[in-house]
Design an enzyme around this catalytic site. Structure first.
Site, PDB file in Angstrom:
ATOM      1  N   ASP A 122       0.806  -1.216   0.000  1.00 53.11           N
ATOM      2  CA  ASP A 122       0.000   0.000   0.000  1.00 53.11           C
ATOM      3  C   ASP A 122       0.840   1.267   0.000  1.00 53.11           C
ATOM      4  O   ASP A 122       0.338   2.337   0.312  1.00 53.11           O
ATOM      5  CB  ASP A 122      -0.950   0.004   1.200  1.00 53.11           C
ATOM      6  CG  ASP A 122      -0.205  -0.033   2.529  1.00 53.11           C
ATOM      7  OD1 ASP A 122       1.042  -0.070   2.510  1.00 53.11           O
ATOM      8  OD2 ASP A 122      -0.870  -0.027   3.579  1.00 53.11           O
ATOM      9  N   ASN A 123       2.129   1.152  -0.330  1.00 51.81           N
ATOM     10  CA  ASN A 123       2.952   2.363  -0.410  1.00 51.81           C
ATOM     11  C   ASN A 123       4.011   2.216  -1.490  1.00 51.81           C
ATOM     12  O   ASN A 123       4.481   1.111  -1.776  1.00 51.81           O
ATOM     13  CB  ASN A 123       3.589   2.698   0.935  1.00 51.81           C
ATOM     14  CG  ASN A 123       4.669   1.711   1.336  1.00 51.81           C
ATOM     15  OD1 ASN A 123       5.834   1.893   1.004  1.00 51.81           O
ATOM     16  ND2 ASN A 123       4.285   0.635   2.040  1.00 51.81           N
ATOM     17  N   CYS A 131       3.320  29.068   4.340  1.00 51.26           N
ATOM     18  CA  CYS A 131       2.629  30.304   4.742  1.00 51.26           C
ATOM     19  C   CYS A 131       1.128  30.197   4.490  1.00 51.26           C
ATOM     20  O   CYS A 131       0.315  30.766   5.238  1.00 51.26           O
ATOM     21  CB  CYS A 131       3.207  31.512   4.010  1.00 51.26           C
ATOM     22  SG  CYS A 131       2.918  31.504   2.231  1.00 51.26           S
TER      23      CYS A 131
END
Length: 1122
Positions: A642-643, A698
């Site tokens: 799964d990665n 930011c």
């Protein structure tokens, strides 16, 4: 008789039967399946979470008191025709007399308790609550319980429909064990539907499962919203479909078949079927930058993200300033859609002049489909749904072939015999006759060779085909019951004849051997079956994909022979949220190792499976476990990961050891498969998706403009306040001197910020009572949602301008407004409750019960004195989108750090001996721990500051918890497709054009299959190589011998490296002293390389030039020193 009385009567009758009639003894096990905590059921004492909390979520009521066991009666209905009903009847549930006090819930979560979100969270991320509710009210009939019927039933039971009725008049044969995962040899001779009930019921005890074992009448179909037939004559199908089509309301009818390597689906959802959401995607949005006063009007959007609009889309406008006429909520059509602009089919000449702001949002309209009944569709099928563009001529031929097979069976009363040329000719003749009657729709070539393959395998239901079509048809039933996603309209045909062995087979190869694999042998022959059984397979991962793969390979007989072995590994443990997809697991397995439980379940499907379960993560750190010998002995590797990082590592291992890798993945209703075959295809890592776009720091901290930004900030604040800072406190208290020294050495803004947070924790914000925690939470609210916003709009007023004179608060920035706390606002109070409970947990302070009482909590909050806030001059707020840290460095950081360390020392002296905080690790899947309550509260209050639409806790969990949407149907389809490729891999000898990579989206539906991309070929002289090649040099050579070996190939080596260390470079005179040393010795000496006993070689990378000084990219070279 009401349902409860009926249930008790049935149970009493059953007991009498069991006691007095031995023949009913075996039924007791069927009638009392193990329970999964479902709707209205709580099982006390069984861990549902990673941290073994006993506060198991009650679905119907959220309670602050200890939860009592609520027992649901498993009603069993025995009728004269041996039909059986098993499952939780909601009317028979009892509260067990427990008293539950009401409490307030998170805002937006009311009335959602009918769905067990812990169990169905991944599925909810795909379908949403409304679709799930429709599923929970749907009754489905599945007729024909061979492999395909069992797969469809499994997927629907996991999805959580209200009831599934299994119909089959036949009995289990040994033949059926090739494809049906619930059958065992002990079931041979039993009715197929009855033999399925108990094991299917274990998948989800909230679903009522019934059986019908006698002849089906059309009137019985009126009890269902959808009916599926997997083994029915065309004559009967026409009768049933006419009834369903004309019924009021219409009953969705699906006819599907799997015949060897061929499959078909037909859908008829009635004369007028409404699709509420055609693709399941979130409506696309854009932030407006400008709108012209033109006819037609040009709308431009900020270049924050590309627009996903298409010509003809309908959109609505909101928050547009200066042109209020567009804010009327009226859908408007767009055209000329471009990445950052579009044209609006509207005259805005006389509208107001656009000033600023505005959001444009796609409107998703319902779509009405007019299905034709089967009787009409057979003659006029319309456009077939195409899956493989290399087979555009196949669907019309298969449309005829399946009709010819029905005629063959009706005339001869049997299926064609595998390997019988006579039967194949008979089928071809019937197909030709049907084709001749088609008139203008006549097919030019009915493809006799294809029909021969079709005839040979017609009786067999193969597991990979059943898995694939089980996923497709299961999804179509969900569509029929919910209106979510676009239905298949109306015929789909598929074949995988490329999976057949490359060598021609003798008719005797297809003869049954009286084994559980006879159906598979009738398609592929006994030689390939032997190769399957002797295969050495490595499955990496035993989650949703892994469970499906294990089931498939067990049924196929892979690694079930004396020479075969299957190794599966997974370092994860079972959680409740796994149970809605990872079907080999049960609720009593929660907390156990996935690989061990899955291996045991697979062995129960096929006791001959030779399987070893490991709990190791596959990576560089476990190369002593998965060593050279392990990889070299493998036949094939199947990824169920799964990665991406883990996939890339396994890909490199397979590339290195030249092993086939079968790769797949899912995302909601989408799935893909990729075949990585040595020397034939490119490897998995050869192409990569672009990295996911990250919001600037930011934006997240000061200028959010969507809920994702708010949730990213909230997750960061959670981890900072409740995990990182307490952990830093403990690190300091464990070794103050060493910690202080490391902070002084760092001497930067980050070290200063960390020390300030520790000081706050142990001094100004230290909590000793629960009232302190409430005070902390209330002041946090004021700081986050009032003071910070006041400071921001003081620093950048609404009319502020940039250095270029442009308005500072222009899109995508949104001007914020501070919040005024109110105890009368449930969302404000809920934030305080969640924050104070978690703060108390970090300090080890007991949580009083009254905190969950809104009135008493409000009274406690009113006691908090909130100081007035005055904005300050000269505060720097980061506006640079490229900045990676909001902290600002200062020349006097070192002095500040020393001062903070001095304060910390004073604080430490005032702490009780042995004081430690408890860091809290974020856990999204436990709804009792208040983690998501706090994060959702943080995000929604912040969203309210910036007038961003808020989300409920579930949606917040999806985003902040980074939950991958997942459903059983797409998983089943992906694994079925992969296992069709597995036949090719284990047979050997297939060309690249025989393999298929697939992308599918069951929501649309879309199936796109294509040949894999071959690897890039590099050439030098008469040599050629690809990424798959590895040059090998044996006998422990020296550097000089390695260089000479390459020189003999016309290659001048000028640099040799091992890992990141340079062993030799012709530019460095001192390196010439190493030439007569063994390569392995140079690696030990220079790179400090350790050569473990399981390793017999090392790999070096050599940079070479040809005779004309052109760089040549050569393969990695393996130097064998043992």
């Amino acid at each position: 008789m009401d349902d409860r009385k009926k249930s008790f009567s049935v149970v009493a009758l059953t007991v009498i039967f069991v006691v007095f009639c031995g023949i009913f003894r075996s039924l007791l096990y069927y009638m009392l399946p193990r329970k999964r905590a479902g709707e209205g059921e709580v099982v006390e004492g069984e861990s549902e979470t990673k941290n073994n909390s006993n506060n198991i979520k009650e679905v119907s009521v959220t309670s602050p008191i200890k939860k009592h066991r609520i027992v649901a009666t498993a009603g069993t209905d025995l009728t004269p025709d041996n039909n059986v009903t098993i499952g939780n009847n909601s009317s028979s549930r009892s509260s067990g007399g427990s008293v539950v006090e009401p409490t307030f819930m998170a805002p937006g979560d009311a009335n959602h308790n009918d769905i067990d979100e812990d169990l169905h969270s991944r599925q909810l991320a795909v379908y949403g609550r409304e679709t799930m509710r429709r599923l929970f009210g749907s009754n489905v009939l599945i007729s024909g319980m061979q492999g395909l019927g069992a797969e469809i039933a499994k997927n629907l039971i996991l999805a959580g429909v209200k009831s599934v009725t299994l119909h089959d008049e036949g009995v289990v044969e040994l033949w059926d064990l090739s494809s049906n995962f619930v059958f065992s040899e002990n079931d041979v001779g039993k009715n197929r539907a009855f033999a399925c009930v108990q094991k299917l019921q274990e998948l989800n005890n909230a679903v009522v499962i019934s059986t019908l074992t006698t002849k089906l009448t059309k009137e019985q179909l009126s009890d269902f919203q959808a009916v599926v037939f997997t083994d029915i004559s065309l004559e009967k199908a026409l009768e049933f479909d006419d009834y369903c089509h004309n019924h009021q309301p219409s009953i969705s009818f699906i006819k599907t078949e799997v015949r060897g390597l061929f499959g078909s689906v037909f859908c008829d959802f009635g004369p007028e079927f409404t699709v509420f959401d055609v693709d399941g995607e979130e409506p696309h949005t854009g932030i407006i930058a400008s709108i012209s006063n033109d006819n037609p009007a040009l709308v431009s959007c900020v270049d924050d993200e590309r627009l996903e609009f298409q010509d003809g889309d309908l959109v609505v406008f909101s928050e547009v300033q200066g042109m209020p006429e567009l804010n009327d909520g009226k859908p408007r059509k767009i055209k000329s859609a471009r990445p950052y602009s579009f044209t609006l089919e509207e005259d805005t000449t006389n509208f107001g002049t656009y000033v600023k702001g505005g959001i444009v949002t796609q409107v998703k309209e319902p779509k009405v489909l007019n299905f034709k009944p089967l009787r009409e569709a057979l003659k006029d099928p319309g456009d077939f749904l195409l899956g493989d563009f290399s087979k555009v001529d196949r669907p019309p031929v298969l449309h005829i072939a399946f009709q010819a097979l029905d005629k063959f069976i009706s005339e001869l009363g049997r299926f064609p015999v595998a390997g019988s040329e006579e039967d194949a000719k008979k089928l071809a003749s019937l197909a030709a006759n049907i084709n001749d009657c088609l008139g203008e729709a006549k097919v030019e070539d009915v493809n006799p060779e294809l029909l021969k393959h079709f005839a040979f395998g017609a009786r067999a239901v193969l597991n990979p085909m059943a898995a694939m079509f089980g996923g497709i048809v299961g999804q179509e039933v969900v569509k029929a019951c919910s209106g979510k996603f676009h239905p298949l309209f109306q015929f789909f045909y598929f074949d995988s004849v490329e999976s057949l062995p490359t060598e021609s087979l003798d008719p005797s190869d297809f003869k049954p051997l009286n084994s559980r694999y006879d159906a598979q042998i009738s398609v592929f022959g006994s030689k390939l079956q032997k190769k399957l059984e002797d295969a050495k397979v490595f499955i990496v991962g035993s989650g949703a994909l892994g469970c499906e793969f294990l089931k498939n390979v067990a049924l196929m007989g892979v690694s079930c022979g004396s020479q075969g072995k299957l190794t599966i590994t997974d370092d994860d443990v079972i959680e409740k949220s796994n149970l809605s997809r990872q079907f080999l697991f049960r609720d009593w397995n929660i907390g156990q190792a996935k690989s061990t439980v899955a291996a045991s379940a697979a062995a129960s499907i096929n006791p001959k499976l030779n399987i070893e379960a490991l709990q190791n993560r596959v990576g560089p750190e476990t190369e002593s476990v998965f060593n050279d010998n392990f990889w070299e002995n493998l036949t094939v590797v199947i990824n169920a990961l799964d990665n991406v990082n883990a996939r890339l590592y396994v890909d490199q291992r397979c590339l290195y050891f030249q092993k086939p890798l079968l790769e797949s993945g899912t995302l909601g209703a989408k799935c893909n498969t990729q075949m990585v075959i040595p020397h034939l295809t490119e490897n998995y890592g050869a192409s990569r998706d672009p990295p996911e776009k990250q919001a600037p720091m930011c934006t997240v901290h000061s200028f959010p403009h969507n809920i994702d930004h708010c949730l990213t900030w909230a997750r960061s604040e959670f981890e900072g306040l409740l995990e990182k800072t307490p952990a830093e406190v403990n690190a300091y208290l464990s070794n103050p001197d060493e910690y202080a020294a490391s902070m002084r050495n760092s001497g930067d803004a980050q070290a200063k910020d960390t020390l300030e947070r520790i000081n706050e924790c142990l001094d100004r914000e230290k909590c000793e009572t629960f009232q302190d925690c409430i005070t902390w939470a209330r002041l946090r609210f004021e700081d986050y949602f009032a003071n910070r916003v006041k400071q921001l709009i003081y620093t950048f007023p609404e009319d502020a301008a940039t250095s270029t004179g442009a308005p500072f608060w222009s899109a995508p920035k949104r001007f914020p407004h501070p919040l005024q706390f109110s105890a009368a606002d449930p969302s404000h109070l809920h934030f305080i409750m969640a924050a104070s409970i978690l703060r108390a947990e970090t300090f080890g302070i007991p949580v009083p019960d009254w905190v969950k009482n809104p009135k008493m909590l409000a009274e406690a909050v009113e006691k908090v004195i909130v100081p007035d806030f005055q904005p300050k001059e000269g505060v720097k707020i980061e506006t640079d989108e490229k900045a990676t840290n909001v902290s600002t460095a200062s020349v006097d950081d070192a002095a500040v750090i020393n001062e903070l360390l001095h304060k910390l020392e004073l604080c430490r002296n005032n702490l009780p001996p042995g004081f430690r905080m408890k860091p809290i690790q974020f856990e999204k899947d436990d709804d009792t721990n208040y983690h998501m309550d706090f994060i959702a509260g943080l995000a929604n209050m912040r969203a309210r500051n910036y007038s961003i639409p808020e989300v409920d806790k579930l949606k917040a969990k999806f985003i902040a918890g980074r939950i991958i949407p997942a459903i059983a149907t797409s998983t089943a389809m992906a694994t079925g497709l992969v296992c069709l490729e597995l036949y090719k891999v284990l047979d050997g000898g297939h060309k690249v054009e025989d393999y298929r990579n697939t992308f599918a989206n069951l929501a649309l539906p879309l199936f796109s299959m294509a040949e894999p991309v071959p690897p890039k070929v590099m050439k030098h002289r008469d040599m050629s190589w690809t990424v798959w090649d590895r040059w090998i040099l044996r006998d422990n050579p020296t550097l000089r011998e390695l260089i000479q070996w390459l020189k003999d190939k016309g290659l001048n080596a000028y640099s040799i490296s091992y890992g990141s260390c340079l062993l030799f470079n012709s530019m460095f005179p001192r390196h010439k002293e190493r030439l007569d040393k063994k390569v392995v010795d140079v690696a030990r000496e220079v790179a400090k390389a350790e050569m473990p006993p399981y390793r017999s070689h090392l790999d070096v990378v050599v940079a070479c030039e040809d005779e004309e000084d052109n760089d040549i990219d050569i393969p990695q070279i393996s130097i064998y020193y043992r």
